[in-house]
Design a protein around this motif. Structure first.
Motif, PDB file in Angstrom:
ATOM      1  N   ILE A 203      36.970  38.699  48.598  1.00  0.00           N
ATOM      2  CA  ILE A 203      38.295  38.648  47.969  1.00  0.00           C
ATOM      3  C   ILE A 203      38.186  38.873  46.462  1.00  0.00           C
ATOM      4  CG2 ILE A 203      40.213  37.117  47.399  1.00  0.00           C
ATOM      5  CD1 ILE A 203      40.081  35.972  50.156  1.00  0.00           C
ATOM      6  N   ARG A 204      37.188  38.296  45.838  1.00  0.00           N
ATOM      7  CA  ARG A 204      37.040  38.449  44.392  1.00  0.00           C
ATOM      8  C   ARG A 204      36.851  39.905  44.009  1.00  0.00           C
ATOM      9  NH1 ARG A 204      33.146  34.804  40.477  1.00  0.00           N
ATOM     10  NH2 ARG A 204      33.571  35.924  38.540  1.00  0.00           N
ATOM     11  N   GLY A 205      36.025  40.624  44.763  1.00  0.00           N
ATOM     12  CA  GLY A 205      35.806  42.029  44.463  1.00  0.00           C
ATOM     13  C   GLY A 205      37.050  42.866  44.683  1.00  0.00           C
ATOM     14  N   ILE A 206      37.786  42.569  45.753  1.00  0.00           N
ATOM     15  CA  ILE A 206      39.024  43.312  46.016  1.00  0.00           C
ATOM     16  C   ILE A 206      40.048  43.043  44.924  1.00  0.00           C
ATOM     17  CG2 ILE A 206      40.936  43.594  47.639  1.00  0.00           C
ATOM     18  CD1 ILE A 206      38.967  42.971  49.874  1.00  0.00           C
ATOM     19  N   MET A 207      40.076  41.805  44.431  1.00  0.00           N
ATOM     20  CA  MET A 207      41.012  41.461  43.355  1.00  0.00           C
ATOM     21  C   MET A 207      40.692  42.260  42.086  1.00  0.00           C
ATOM     22  SD  MET A 207      41.795  37.686  41.776  1.00  0.00           S
ATOM     23  CE  MET A 207      41.336  36.966  43.352  1.00  0.00           C
ATOM     24  N   GLU A 208      39.407  42.443  41.790  1.00  0.00           N
ATOM     25  CA  GLU A 208      39.022  43.219  40.613  1.00  0.00           C
ATOM     26  C   GLU A 208      39.353  44.701  40.798  1.00  0.00           C
ATOM     27  OE1 GLU A 208      34.925  42.377  39.932  1.00  0.00           O
ATOM     28  OE2 GLU A 208      35.253  40.251  39.497  1.00  0.00           O
TER      29      GLU A 208
END
Length: 520
Positions: A203-208
């Protein structure tokens, strides 16, 4: 009666008020990305001036412009001299062409050139050649310029894997181009998503990746906001990447998204920017899910779907599901979890099943807030999912498999009138700007090897039946697949089912075995 209205300059196209006197306090604004003051566009100044004089009330109007003294003559010249209208299509030609290629309006380079001859851009090329970088105004110069323009644009689209060119000059759309055309997002964004996401992205990578979408490049960086963002970033749940700079729009987008999930207070201007980011994020996340599913990755796709729920409800995925109910704070949730009655209170439906006196004691909210709670709980989807594998005894390795999935919302039709039935599927999301219709992703995947076999996105009002097709695993034997029904708007209502699938040996495998035995 309104006597005086004070509004920022960027609202000049959004308000429809008129007055006898309009005062423009300055003709510049601070651009945080360039770190300097930039002049207002002339069309914006003309729009502001046009707000002077009320129709059928004033015989004339008055506009006073305050500007820097050395710019006085320059501003007067811009305002009083005729303003030529030029085409900016050449700045947005990539996305325009991509959509036309997907629609098969453009099928070759010659089609693209012919298409341009019907545009306003073509009409202005000969009238103002210097503006568009032409070397001359003859037919030869125009033809060469347009051919070069088309070659450059189609070359960029081919490099970003949105389209495919052959030696004959024919052009056809690829999967990334279709996704960009369907959601009408920029080709640079779809290229960024495809090159950034991996099978291990969380999720963190997709958010970035979402924060770096070029659709957010118009988000302004006002004077002093970089310092404000830097202060807010220190207390965010997730630290920002070291490469991010606070005068960049991508950094502001990521900070405002995290503050949306944390439900932090913002200034009026930054709140306006945040609402714009949240509203655009839903379409971008749907495109990200499609790109991930094209690669056949299960876990990143589920993570992107969870991010969609976070954006709509304004919560982190680790927050308790009860927190999405309006007016529920940590204290109320703590009381609900500590309740030691016959049935524990852990979900939204548990709130509905409580007796009135018990519910009132746990929530301790006034009547108007209790009405908001009741509306959310009644809108919260209670969906029954059923599925059936077509011809389960005839599944062979590598052959198509069809699973019919039925989603049905539990509704007491006797207690619901026609208007309420028509409003089924409207999401209760106080922190989401605008109306949102409920959507569901139906996913077939293999959790053992992180493989996404098939995906469909559907809307659900009362009942929907969808056929999901995919290819059976190449290895014969017993397989345990998983059916996921993921909401794009609510947290805590996703469903997961195991699908046992027995795969027989395919005809090709039988032929191979027979040929091997014959050779022996």
């Amino acid at each position: 009666l309104i006597q005086i209205v004070v509004c920022p300059a960027d609202q000049c196209w959004k308000i429809d008020l008129r007055s006898y006197l309009v005062v423009i306090m300055g003709t510049e604004f601070y651009d945080g990305r360039e770190r300097r003051y930039v002049d207002y566009p002339v069309v914006n100044l003309l729009r502001m001036m046009g707000r002077a004089s009320r129709q059928l009330i004033d015989q004339n109007g008055k506009c006073v412009i305050f500007c820097h003294a050395p710019k006085k003559e320059y501003v007067k010249k811009l305002l009083y001299d005729p303003l030529p209208i030029e085409s900016h299509l050449d700045h947005y030609l990539h996305d325009h062409f991509n959509s036309e290629i997907v629609a098969k309006t453009i099928g070759s380079m010659q089609d693209a050139v012919d298409y341009l001859t019907w545009t306003f851009l073509y009409r202005r090329l000969g009238n103002n050649p210097n503006y568009y970088g032409l070397q001359g105004t003859s037919n030869v110069h125009l033809s060469e310029h347009m051919s070069e323009m088309v070659e450059t644009v189609l070359g960029d689209l081919e490099e970003s894997k949105c389209c495919q060119l052959n030696d004959d000059g024919d052009v056809s759309s690829l999967n990334l181009g279709m996704i960009a055309g369907y959601y009408y997002i920029q080709y640079t964004t779809i290229e960024l998503v495809a090159s950034s996401v991996t099978e291990k992205t969380k999720i963190r990578g997709i958010m970035e990746i979402l924060a770096n979408a070029f659709e957010f490049s118009s988000i302004p960086i006002r004077y002093g906001e970089d310092k404000t963002l830097k202060i807010e970033a220190r207390t965010l749940p997730q630290k920002l990447p070291e490469s991010m700079k606070f005068h960049e729009w991508s950094t502001k987008t990521l900070v405002l998204l995290q503050m949306h999930f944390s439900r932090r207070a913002l200034s009026a201007e930054m709140k306006f920017d945040q609402r714009s980011i949240v509203k655009q994020s839903i379409t971008l996340i749907q495109a990200i899910v499609d790109v991930i599913s094209s690669n056949g990755w299960l876990k990143p796709a589920l993570a992107a779907m969870e991010l969609s729920q976070m954006v709509v409800q304004g919560l982190w995925n680790k927050d308790h599901v009860l927190k999405q109910i309006p007016h529920f704070n940590d204290e109320i949730i703590k009381r609900c979890l500590a309740y030691d009655g016959e049935d524990a209170v852990e979900g939204v439906f548990d709130i509905l099943n409580l007796d009135d006196d018990v519910r009132n004691d746990l929530l301790r909210l006034p009547d108007e807030k209790m009405a908001d709670v009741a509306m959310f709980c009644n809108n919260y989807p209670n969906v029954e999912v059923s599925f059936a594998v077509q011809d389960p005894d005839d599944v062979t390795a590598g052959d198509p498999v069809r699973i019919v999935v039925t989603l049905e919302r539990e509704v007491d039709e006797e207690d619901v009138d026609e208007e309420e039935l028509a409003n089924l599927g409207i999401v209760a999301a106080p922190l989401f700007p605008g109306e949102k219709r409920e959507g569901w992703w139906v996913v077939i995947g293999d959790t053992s090897n992180n493989t996404l076999l098939s995906l469909k996105r559907i809307n659900l009002m009362q009942k929907n039946k969808v056929s999901v097709d995919f290819l059976a695993p190449n290895e014969p034997g017993d397989h345990n697949l998983t059916l996921f029904c993921m909401s794009d708007s609510y947290m805590g209502c996703d469903q997961e089912y195991s699908i046992p699938l027995s795969v027989a040996v395919g005809d090709d495998d039988d032929d191979d075995e027979d040929s091997e035995s014959d050779e022996e």
